[in-house]
Design a protein around this motif. Sequence first.
Motif, short mmCIF file in Angstrom:
data_model
loop_
_atom_site.label_atom_id
_atom_site.label_comp_id
_atom_site.label_asym_id
_atom_site.label_seq_id
_atom_site.Cartn_x
_atom_site.Cartn_y
_atom_site.Cartn_z
N SER A 75 0.81 -1.21 0.00
CA SER A 75 0.00 0.00 0.00
C SER A 75 0.85 1.26 0.00
CB SER A 75 -0.90 0.01 1.23
OG SER A 75 -0.11 0.10 2.41
N GLU A 105 -5.45 -0.19 9.46
CA GLU A 105 -5.63 -1.62 9.21
C GLU A 105 -4.99 -2.03 7.89
OE1 GLU A 105 -9.30 -4.47 10.23
OE2 GLU A 105 -9.72 -3.07 8.59
N GLY A 127 -4.58 -3.74 4.50
CA GLY A 127 -5.49 -4.24 3.48
C GLY A 127 -6.71 -3.39 3.24
N THR A 128 -7.17 -2.65 4.27
CA THR A 128 -8.38 -1.84 4.12
C THR A 128 -8.11 -0.33 4.22
OG1 THR A 128 -8.94 -1.77 6.48
CG2 THR A 128 -9.71 -3.68 5.21
N ASN A 129 -7.00 0.02 4.81
CA ASN A 129 -6.65 1.43 5.08
C ASN A 129 -7.64 2.11 6.03
OD1 ASN A 129 -4.26 1.58 3.72
ND2 ASN A 129 -5.06 2.68 1.94
N LYS A 130 -8.38 1.30 6.81
CA LYS A 130 -9.29 1.86 7.80
C LYS A 130 -8.53 2.19 9.09
CE LYS A 130 -13.51 -0.58 6.39
NZ LYS A 130 -14.57 -1.54 6.84
N TYR A 184 -13.04 0.07 15.51
CA TYR A 184 -12.98 1.20 14.58
C TYR A 184 -13.49 2.51 15.20
CZ TYR A 184 -12.47 -2.60 11.18
OH TYR A 184 -12.03 -3.71 10.49
#
Length: 543
Positions: free
Chosen positions: A272, A353, A355-358, A378
């Motif tokens: 990423s 996170e 894989g999700t960029n959350k 979250y």
Amino acid sequence: MRTMKVFLLSVLSVVFCAQTGKGQDNSKLTQDAEQTMLKATRFMVEKVSTNGGYVWYYTPDFSRRWGEMEATKTMIWLQDPGTTLVGHMLLDAYRATGNEYYYQAAAKAANAIIYGQHPEGGWNYLIDFAGDKSLKQWYNTVGKNGWRLEEFQHYYGNCTFDDNVTSETARFLLRMYLAKLDPAYKPALDKAIDFILKSQYPIGAWPQRYPLMYDFNKQGHPDYTSYYTYNDDVIWENIHFLIQCYLTLGEQRFLDPIKRAMNFYIISQDGSGGWGQQMDLNLQTAGARTYEPKALLPRNTEAIIKQLMDFYRYTGDRKFLNPIPAALKWLEQTRLPQNETENGRYSHPKFVEVGTNKAIYPHRKGSNVVYGYYYVDYKDTNLLSHYGGKSFVNIQELQDEYNKLCVMPVEEATKDSPLLEQTYKEEGTPVTYYDLSHERPTRIPDDSFVKRVVQSLDKEGRWLIKHGMTSHPYIGDGVKKEPTEEYVKTFVGDETDTSPYRDPSDALYISTGDYVHNMRMLINYVEAHKNGLTEEQLRARLR
């Protein structure tokens, strides 16, 4: 005309007297600063230190003392602001004043450090002069019950790179050796160098602790201390130390581990664009303490971008600039929504996170280390006070520096490189301490500040402070089982939690960190006024 001449002479006389008076005042204040430095140091060395070493805080009657946790009377701490930091400062005072007392005090600190050097060559956070038996008992009581201090909940019996403990301590021994080329310090220094070299993985990274251990699994989390570790600048601080060794000891053997470590930054970048705090041996981002989830970190990514730019300045190799555009793009993608920045105080979550960029956030429930626990979700509410959940990254500043380097001629970018081959053109020899970090404070305080510091030293030679760190004394393991949210945002849990917290009362403490800070300001003042230095000249001198 005669009247005008008399007037001009009178004016010049007044100006001269004013300047002379100011010079006399500065000279007197410089003398006062030196006397204050010596008095404060005599108190710390002769009344406070344990065999030349220090912890972080003491009660004035010495009935209790603390490093990162409460310490026994036979302990000293190496973590800043402990023994190693004091040792560095004492050498600064010796350089500024020429007073041999400071060198001898630094030597006492070095001897304490050498006493506590692990047989492998590195160091733990602390040294206990009462030996392994006493240290294990401390870990089984005080250390075990520090809820948020998981690194102290298990006795490893090995060495740590966490908090710059081994690298900074080795750096201090390097300074001690270089100060007078005293061979007495060379065996311990060589031992530390060999430790750092042998603990490096072939891939270029270092673990958090060495020799490798795998025996502390907490709440289902694997032991993370063998992972490739960026946390607390483990890799950079070891590179920093090895470059200093290359500059001062002049041995070619340091170049390969330096280059392998710098190359690790490139191969460890996540797809990423970001970086985490540690990776497992399969180069997968990994978690560490139970409130440090498997995640990428914007602040860690920011630090790595800056270090990559340094590596380009050291080598002139553009491969160290190549990962930066993707990293900057990732930082843009992971910005917090405006309504979660707390009016611009933060720009990013602490953890992102994979894989999700959350954004993900750690929290805790319970009262103590036995029945309390950390978890991640979250939600950006009820964040940990002792660790936070958000950070600030100045992306534009990073972008501007990157753009500047991209168009700069490579000869200009690398003109101060500590690694490239070049003829030595300075006076004397390069066998002197050279600091790449620029962390040493170089502000020259004004007269009013110096006067306040001088006047605040008490008759015994102490700078006493309020709101130091304290803790609950060890009284046994926790018994409260309820998953309460009472301690969600506090630094410390119930009365069994031995983690330190800021004392809200007006109780007085002896603070090693405040002693070092005040000393460094006085050192800067004395050094600048004795040698007529500007801050820029002082900064160059301190390199």
